[in-house]
Design an enzyme around this catalytic site. Sequence first.
Site, short mmCIF file in Angstrom:
data_model
loop_
_atom_site.label_atom_id
_atom_site.label_comp_id
_atom_site.label_asym_id
_atom_site.label_seq_id
_atom_site.Cartn_x
_atom_site.Cartn_y
_atom_site.Cartn_z
N ARG A 29 -1.95 36.11 -7.33
CA ARG A 29 -2.01 36.24 -8.07
C ARG A 29 -1.49 35.29 -9.65
NH1 ARG A 29 1.99 35.71 -3.60
NH2 ARG A 29 3.04 33.90 -4.84
N ASP A 56 -9.78 30.47 -3.16
CA ASP A 56 -9.86 31.87 -3.15
C ASP A 56 -9.72 32.93 -3.33
OD1 ASP A 56 -11.40 33.99 -0.70
OD2 ASP A 56 -9.09 34.51 -0.72
N TYR A 61 -7.66 40.87 -8.19
CA TYR A 61 -6.75 40.31 -8.53
C TYR A 61 -6.69 40.04 -9.60
CZ TYR A 61 -7.32 37.92 -3.60
OH TYR A 61 -6.88 37.82 -2.24
N LEU A 217 2.07 32.78 5.78
CA LEU A 217 3.64 32.75 5.84
C LEU A 217 4.02 34.22 6.54
CD1 LEU A 217 4.41 30.60 2.74
CD2 LEU A 217 3.70 30.12 5.57
N SER A 269 1.22 30.32 -3.03
CA SER A 269 1.85 29.93 -3.86
C SER A 269 1.22 29.90 -5.21
CB SER A 269 2.46 28.99 -3.59
OG SER A 269 3.72 28.58 -4.62
N ARG A 274 4.35 23.52 -4.28
CA ARG A 274 4.36 24.44 -3.25
C ARG A 274 3.16 24.09 -2.30
NH1 ARG A 274 7.82 28.05 -1.90
NH2 ARG A 274 6.85 28.31 0.08
#
Length: 304
Positions: A29, A56, A61, A217, A269, A274
Site C-alpha cells: 500500500r 518487499d 502494487y 496478521l 503497515s 508500526r
Amino acid sequence: MSDLPLPPAFRQLGHSGIAVSPIAWGMWRLAENGRTPADAAKLVHAALDAGINFLDTADIYGFDGSAGFGDAEALLGEVLAAEPALRERMILATKGGILPPLPYDQSADYLRKAIDDSLARLKVDVIDLWQIHRPDILAHPYEVARVLDDAVSSGKVRALGVSNFTKDQIAALNHFLGEKLATTQPEISPLRIDCFENGELDQAMMLGLTPMAWSPLGGGRLASPQTARDKAVADALDAVAQAQGVSRTVAAYSWLMAHPAGIVPIIGSQQAARIAEGAEALKVRWNRQDWYAVLVAARGERLP
C-alpha cells in the site's frame, strides 16, 4: 517446558548467501493516499533504522483496477534516486508475472520485460530477490526457468523466489532451474496455518527455501477478532504478549518466527511506528506449550 530459540539477527536467504533481517517490510500500500517520495522515505528510514533491511514490493502494487501499475516500485525508485546510499542498506525484493486483465503472464518475452521494467522503475542496477508473484498455468516451468537463470547470469537478479505456488509447482520449477529457488512466499499467519500441516514448510526446509509470510496478521482479523476461533487465537497470543510486554501484533510475528523453517513475516503497515514495532519480535521467547496453544486455538480442536 523447553524454550524455543530466538531468531538470529540475520537469516540466510535460502542458499543465496544473502543475509536478511528475520522480519521484512512490505510495500503493498505504499503508493496509496497520495504518499509523496518524502513520505515514503520516512517509512524506508523507519524500517532500516529499526534493523529491518529486507524490503518487499511488486510491480502490481499500486494498481487500483484501472491504473497505477508499477506505482509502488516507482515511488521507491524516487526515494532511492534522492538518497542513493539507502540502496546499500537494504535487500530489495520485488515480484512480477501478474498482468491484468489476463490475469497472469509468464511467457519468456513478458518475464524479461517485467524484470527490465522493475529495474527501471526502481532505478537500480540489480534486484536482490525477484519472485514470480502467482503461477501462470499456461507457462511451462522449463521456459520460465530459462528466463530466470538468464536474469541471474546477466547480473540483473541475485536470487529467485516464488509467491503463492503449490508444492508441486515449486518442485517443477526448481527442477529446471540452474540457480535454485531461494524463497517461497505463501500466506501464513496464526489464523492461516495450512502450511504447518500440508507439507509446504517441510518442503521449504528440505529444499532450503526461506518462507516469507504475507498477511501475517490475518488481514487485520487478529486486531479485531470476530469469530470464536479468532478470539481464541488472539487470547493465546495475548497470554504471551502480556507476559513479555509486547503487543499482540509483535507476538503474532514472533510466533511465526519461532518455527524451524525460519519464516520471515512481512509487515504490511505503512505507518513508521508500526514498522519499527515489528523489530521487537526478535526478542520474544516462546516455549513449546505456549506455541502449541496458539496452534490448537487456530485448529479449533486438540492435536491428536
